[in-house]
Design a protein around this motif. Sequence first.
Motif, PDB file in Angstrom:
ATOM      1  N   ILE A  45     -28.006  12.556  10.582  1.00  0.00           N
ATOM      2  CA  ILE A  45     -27.621  11.163  10.824  1.00  0.00           C
ATOM      3  C   ILE A  45     -26.213  11.116  11.400  1.00  0.00           C
ATOM      4  CG2 ILE A  45     -27.074   9.025   9.599  1.00  0.00           C
ATOM      5  CD1 ILE A  45     -29.553   9.681   7.851  1.00  0.00           C
ATOM      6  N   ASN A  48     -26.483  11.841  15.032  1.00  0.00           N
ATOM      7  CA  ASN A  48     -26.987  10.690  15.787  1.00  0.00           C
ATOM      8  C   ASN A  48     -25.891   9.655  15.997  1.00  0.00           C
ATOM      9  OD1 ASN A  48     -29.497  11.851  15.856  1.00  0.00           O
ATOM     10  ND2 ASN A  48     -30.313  10.646  14.143  1.00  0.00           N
ATOM     11  N   LEU A  49     -25.108   9.441  14.924  1.00  0.00           N
ATOM     12  CA  LEU A  49     -24.040   8.447  15.003  1.00  0.00           C
ATOM     13  C   LEU A  49     -22.965   8.875  16.005  1.00  0.00           C
ATOM     14  CD1 LEU A  49     -23.681   7.535  11.251  1.00  0.00           C
ATOM     15  CD2 LEU A  49     -24.088   5.902  13.079  1.00  0.00           C
ATOM     16  N   PHE A  52     -24.199   8.282  19.332  1.00  0.00           N
ATOM     17  CA  PHE A  52     -24.246   6.854  19.618  1.00  0.00           C
ATOM     18  C   PHE A  52     -22.887   6.331  20.077  1.00  0.00           C
ATOM     19  CE2 PHE A  52     -23.893   2.414  18.432  1.00  0.00           C
ATOM     20  CZ  PHE A  52     -25.045   1.875  18.932  1.00  0.00           C
ATOM     21  N   LYS A  80     -17.161  -0.316  13.012  1.00  0.00           N
ATOM     22  CA  LYS A  80     -17.448  -0.794  11.661  1.00  0.00           C
ATOM     23  C   LYS A  80     -18.485  -1.911  11.729  1.00  0.00           C
ATOM     24  CE  LYS A  80     -16.727  -1.582   7.232  1.00  0.00           C
ATOM     25  NZ  LYS A  80     -15.790  -2.588   6.750  1.00  0.00           N
ATOM     26  N   GLN A  81     -18.282  -2.825  12.653  1.00  0.00           N
ATOM     27  CA  GLN A  81     -19.237  -3.918  12.827  1.00  0.00           C
ATOM     28  C   GLN A  81     -20.067  -3.599  14.057  1.00  0.00           C
ATOM     29  OE1 GLN A  81     -17.597  -7.891  12.492  1.00  0.00           O
ATOM     30  NE2 GLN A  81     -15.684  -7.049  11.762  1.00  0.00           N
ATOM     31  N   ARG A  82     -21.135  -2.855  13.852  1.00  0.00           N
ATOM     32  CA  ARG A  82     -21.908  -2.327  14.969  1.00  0.00           C
ATOM     33  C   ARG A  82     -22.371  -3.433  15.914  1.00  0.00           C
ATOM     34  NH1 ARG A  82     -26.158   2.007  15.361  1.00  0.00           N
ATOM     35  NH2 ARG A  82     -25.563   2.757  13.307  1.00  0.00           N
ATOM     36  N   TYR A  83     -22.303  -3.187  17.188  1.00  0.00           N
ATOM     37  CA  TYR A  83     -22.727  -4.075  18.274  1.00  0.00           C
ATOM     38  C   TYR A  83     -21.843  -5.287  18.459  1.00  0.00           C
ATOM     39  CZ  TYR A  83     -26.904  -1.256  18.403  1.00  0.00           C
ATOM     40  OH  TYR A  83     -27.763  -0.200  18.493  1.00  0.00           O
ATOM     41  N   LYS A  84     -20.791  -5.419  17.642  1.00  0.00           N
ATOM     42  CA  LYS A  84     -19.856  -6.511  17.909  1.00  0.00           C
ATOM     43  C   LYS A  84     -18.783  -5.979  18.833  1.00  0.00           C
ATOM     44  CE  LYS A  84     -20.613  -9.441  14.057  1.00  0.00           C
ATOM     45  NZ  LYS A  84     -20.344  -9.593  12.658  1.00  0.00           N
ATOM     46  N   LYS A  88     -14.945  -9.681  21.568  1.00  0.00           N
ATOM     47  CA  LYS A  88     -15.441 -10.843  20.835  1.00  0.00           C
ATOM     48  C   LYS A  88     -14.717 -10.985  19.488  1.00  0.00           C
ATOM     49  CE  LYS A  88     -18.909 -13.967  20.170  1.00  0.00           C
ATOM     50  NZ  LYS A  88     -18.639 -14.284  18.806  1.00  0.00           N
ATOM     51  N   ASP A  92     -12.692 -14.262  18.701  1.00  0.00           N
ATOM     52  CA  ASP A  92     -13.100 -15.081  17.543  1.00  0.00           C
ATOM     53  C   ASP A  92     -11.923 -15.320  16.607  1.00  0.00           C
ATOM     54  OD1 ASP A  92     -15.694 -15.548  18.127  1.00  0.00           O
ATOM     55  OD2 ASP A  92     -16.527 -13.914  16.926  1.00  0.00           O
ATOM     56  N   ARG A 268     -10.694   3.443  10.277  1.00  0.00           N
ATOM     57  CA  ARG A 268     -10.671   4.351  11.436  1.00  0.00           C
ATOM     58  C   ARG A 268     -11.603   3.816  12.521  1.00  0.00           C
ATOM     59  NH1 ARG A 268      -7.534   5.959   8.230  1.00  0.00           N
ATOM     60  NH2 ARG A 268      -7.128   8.088   7.543  1.00  0.00           N
TER      61      ARG A 268
END
Lengths: 311, 580
Positions: A45, A48-49, A52, A80-84, A88, A92, A268
């Motif tokens: 995993i 994979n990360l 990614f 940390k906040q995946r896909y953000k 943005k 925000d 991090r």
Amino acid sequence: MVRFILQKFLFMLLSLFVLVTATFVLMNAVPGSPLQREKAPNPQIQKNLEAFYGLDKPLIQQYGIYLKNLLRFDLGISMKQRYKSVNKIISDSFGYSLRLGIVSVMTSVVGGCVLGIIAALYHRRFLDHLAMVLAVIGLAVPSMVLAPLLQYLFAVKLRLFPVARLEGPLDYVLPTIALSSVSIAFIARLIRTTMIEVLHADFIRTAKAKGLPGHLIVWRHALRNSMLPVVTYLGYLVANVITGSVIIEAIFAIPGMGKFFVQSVIDRDYPLIMGITVFYAVLLMVCRFLADIAYALVDPRLRLQAAKVAA
Amino acid sequence: MKLRSIFTAMLVLALVGTMLAACSGSSGGNKDNNAARSGNTTDANTGTVNQSESGSGEAANKEAGGKSAGEPKEFRFTISSEPPSLDPAIFTDSQSFLVAVGLFEGLYRLTPEGFSEPALAESYEVSSDNKTYVFKLRKDAKWSNGDPVTAHDFEYAWKRALAPETASEYAYMLYYLENGQSYNAGEASADDVGVKALDDYTLEVSLQNPTPYFLDVISHHAYWPVNPKAVDGRPDWATEIDTLVTNGPFRMTEWQHGGKIVLTKNPDYYDAGKIHFDKVTITMVEEASTILNLFRTDQIDWIGAQAGTIPTDEVQQLIQSGEAVVQPVASVYYYLFNTTKKPFNNVKVRKALSMSIDRQAIIDNVTKANQKPAYGLVPPGIKGADGKMFRDMYPDDYFRENIEEAKKLLAEGLQEEGLSQFPETTLIYNTSEGHKAIAEAIVDQWRKALGIEVKVANMEWGTFLETRSAQQFDIARAGWGADFNHAINFTYDLIHSTSGNNDGRYNNPEVDRHLDQALATNNDQEAVNHIAQAEKIAIADDMAVLPIYYYTTVTMVKPGFVDVVSDFSGNLYWIFGDKQ
């Protein structure tokens, strides 16, 4: 003048490049990784990360990719906040910090000027002492003490203001006071010192002698001259305050940008660390640039010099 | 003179302005002032309301009774930050979970006690070798975009979570599926994975090994379905309210990033009668003192169990006044020994350190939230077999605190290692006031009991994790919480020699053998027995780690709320709650 601005701009770009590089190197040199968890991920995993997020590539290549994206104003996505996207997250949160920051800067300037002028006009009298005691308290009490105190007193005990969050106009009162106390005090002392000096200057005596009304003397001559150090301070203050305060934001639950300065490093979250740093740097540079121009506007001597240089 | 009058006027104006602001503030703020603040508490396990102060209880009932049946029921709590993600395959944290649990629903869900109960699954059949499950799905469940929830959605979601390019951190929860691990490693294709929709409402699942606790695992959020139409080609689908498609009992109606989330009851939910809250407001507040102030001014209804914490210095007093209650949590706080390093490779030294501390004293004087002293690894609240709790079947009486014995063991251990005195040792913990206080207390107890000096050192979180996993420590703090309700989760992960979380590098082939056998068998009783054997060897014989206490959480709830509780793992369980 154009050449002067261009020069400044090029210098800004260069500093930014140095900053990005230094941050990138330092951030990767710190032990720990964005993918580290208390519960160790399975090696597969983890792989994979890494793939990614592109962390499996050599550092120099990661750096190249980052620079390329930066040129397109793309700060990447948070780890940390995946896909953000970092863009943005910043846009925000910056809105909240900006609004609170502007209110706070205005409060600081108005409050600081009023206190400072009163102190200077009533030099060595009761009002002067009162204003300076207030200023010392403002400087001495840190916001991490002041903010919970204000909250407990005015929101929980007296129930005059909401405890937390930034929705209606009333919500601004407590965080603004907590955020501005230091700068109000600082400005008040600046104004007082310079104004006492200016009020004893010859040209003020001349103005008095020719029968100029008191408020015009203060407004036109004394205040204007005393504002110079304040304007210098404002450049720094604006950049500092509108990017949010970690403590004030935590205590009043304001979803601003301040917490990311600390949190992104703890997590991090590489793209967010870079994004926040670059954003703050640009803001600081722009603010200082504007302060330079404002300086010229307030001080006729500098304006004359600028005109001479331009000519 | 004129000047003076101008400034007097300005001062007056400023004063009047403040007062005006203050007045309008009080009219707004005082409205909720009358709401009762009382010592009522909701018992986590039974969901009944205990009145600890009758006077305030009455006021509470009046207040609750004043709300007519038609009035919308709202439940308000806080989480500490913006949920990092609401994508069931992606998120890993409790804050996201507290929101997502209202938005999504899988085949099974866990009850607050941690038992599986059917959600979207109507029934299942299992093959005789316990390796193939066929689930029948209910036909009346809908996505928020109107699509029916089908078995294909599950197949899609599970394969997506396993796909290497999804890079899901919880993919390992799906390694139980046949070829799950090899697909995640890119060594098998998606078609090889043991999940197949036989028709719209029948799902066939093949497992790699018979897994006696599969129905517990399957309630994990990595097994929740997603809507293929919403997710395909839109990796960021779960970051904005417009693209979020959900199937749970609630729907998201407002998402103010970093600020708050509002969920409202899903009118299409198949079991709408079981859902009582019309609106759930989740605000993001980090600071514990602010959270308590919000509770005191009636702006939130719940604190605790991952949904906000009570400030440490207020806990004791709130427990005594009955306003807050202590709930057990299935997590264990312990210290790791670096078993690859002298003298911690010596079992006698490890035992001496573990036996010479007074756990109850630490709980009473330092942590102060009625934690339970730990003499084993598996916390109470974790299931055993046949409906019994693991700790009831196998009590953790693996050792006793005994200073005299500890002194003797330490001397013997040091001699065996050829050391004349206890070497320089550092105890590391990640920066936090709580960890610091515990570390200092324990070091002090060691000094008094054994006459040894141990230094304490804090480390920033990332550095700490790296230092620990690289075995660059002597003794290190650690904690472990439940991923699912089974004792294997507290043994295999912590003391098996191949586990990535065994940072002390404890290695005993006998323990490994028991744990491997526990995983291979399909007899629950036998599996639990092997686990208990492994735990006993690791603690009673080897003292692989130094267990300190089993966690608790301190919670507060406004009067009138029922069935909002802290679940076995210490997460707020709110979806079936009600307000009376």
